[in-house]
Design an enzyme around this catalytic site. Structure first.
Site, PDB file in Angstrom:
ATOM      1  CB  VAL A  82     -37.673  12.411  25.095  1.00 26.95           C
ATOM      2  CG1 VAL A  82     -37.058  12.482  23.698  1.00 26.95           C
ATOM      3  CG2 VAL A  82     -36.706  11.726  26.059  1.00 26.95           C
ATOM      4  CG  ASP A 191     -31.381   1.035  32.275  1.00 23.75           C
ATOM      5  OD1 ASP A 191     -31.962   0.098  32.858  1.00 23.75           O
ATOM      6  OD2 ASP A 191     -31.923   2.124  32.041  1.00 23.75           O
TER       7      ASP A 191
END
Length: 216
Positions: A82, A191
């Site tokens: 990212v 998650d």
């Protein structure tokens, strides 16, 4: 009529907002959270670092996205890397999440999982869920262009000892509201962990990373 002085960050002396966590400005809050704690760092280095994907050089990412300014790496993990970018036309910061197309070609299911995250997030519009602006493929990378959250994740805040029990309790209802909304839209996250719960500089909570989410 008297005017009170603006609140200042106790660490660096810059002007901050009244809602700033622990009274710190965003830069100092991030600096505190990034301090080593003996475990893995904010980019995921540690015992499971071998599970992370290789991070492409900044120049390669910039070449694939010439219409944006690629500023710096801000995270990496099993779903790629990212980068913080700026969109000049909008004068807006954003988070660019990428995986290598060569990796996707070796594992077609992995690429599909990445593309599905963009489709899922595009359906979700909630104040406590990270927004997705765009997704697709450019050059050698599949990408998601997401809302930039100026802050830290819950794990970093906990490691920096900047998170009181009261503050921890205040996060729970927001995450529950985000999950309830996602469930109503037919999406199961699957998650939930501290790394996927983001806290911005004003203490707002954002749920991120629907990479292994499942349509209900």
């Amino acid at each position: 009529m008297t005017h009170s002085d603006p609140p200042l960050c106790p660490a660096c002396g810059t002007v901050r907002t009244d809602e700033a966590p622990d009274g710190l400005c965003p830069a100092c809050l991030m600096r505190e959270a990034m301090q080593p704690t003996g475990g893995g760092g904010p980019t995921g280095a540690g015992p499971n670092a071998s599970m992370d994907t290789a991070v492409p050089p900044l120049s390669a990412v910039a070449a694939a996205f010439p219409h944006w300014e690629v500023l710096e790496l801000i995270g990496r993990g099993g779903m790629g890397a990212v980068f913080r970018i700026r969109q000049p036309k909008l004068n807006r910061l954003a988070a660019l999440k990428i995986i290598s197309a060569s990796l996707a070609e070796r594992d077609p299911a992995f690429a599909g999982r990445f593309e599905r995250e963009g489709e899922l997030l595009a359906r979700l519009h909630h104040p406590n869920i990270v927004n997705v602006h765009d997704s697709g493929r450019s050059g050698d990378f599949y990408y998601l262009l997401m809302e930039h959250v100026d802050g830290v994740n819950l794990r970093q805040a906990m490691r920096a000892n900047r998170f009181t029990p009261q503050e921890a309790l205040s996060v729970v209802p927001k995450i529950c509201e985000a999950l309830q909304y996602a469930h109503e839209e037919g999406v199961l996250h699957r998650d939930i962990k501290p790394e996927n719960i983001l806290l911005d500089s004003k203490g707002r909570v954002k749920l991120a990373d629907f990479g292994i989410a499942k349509l209900m």
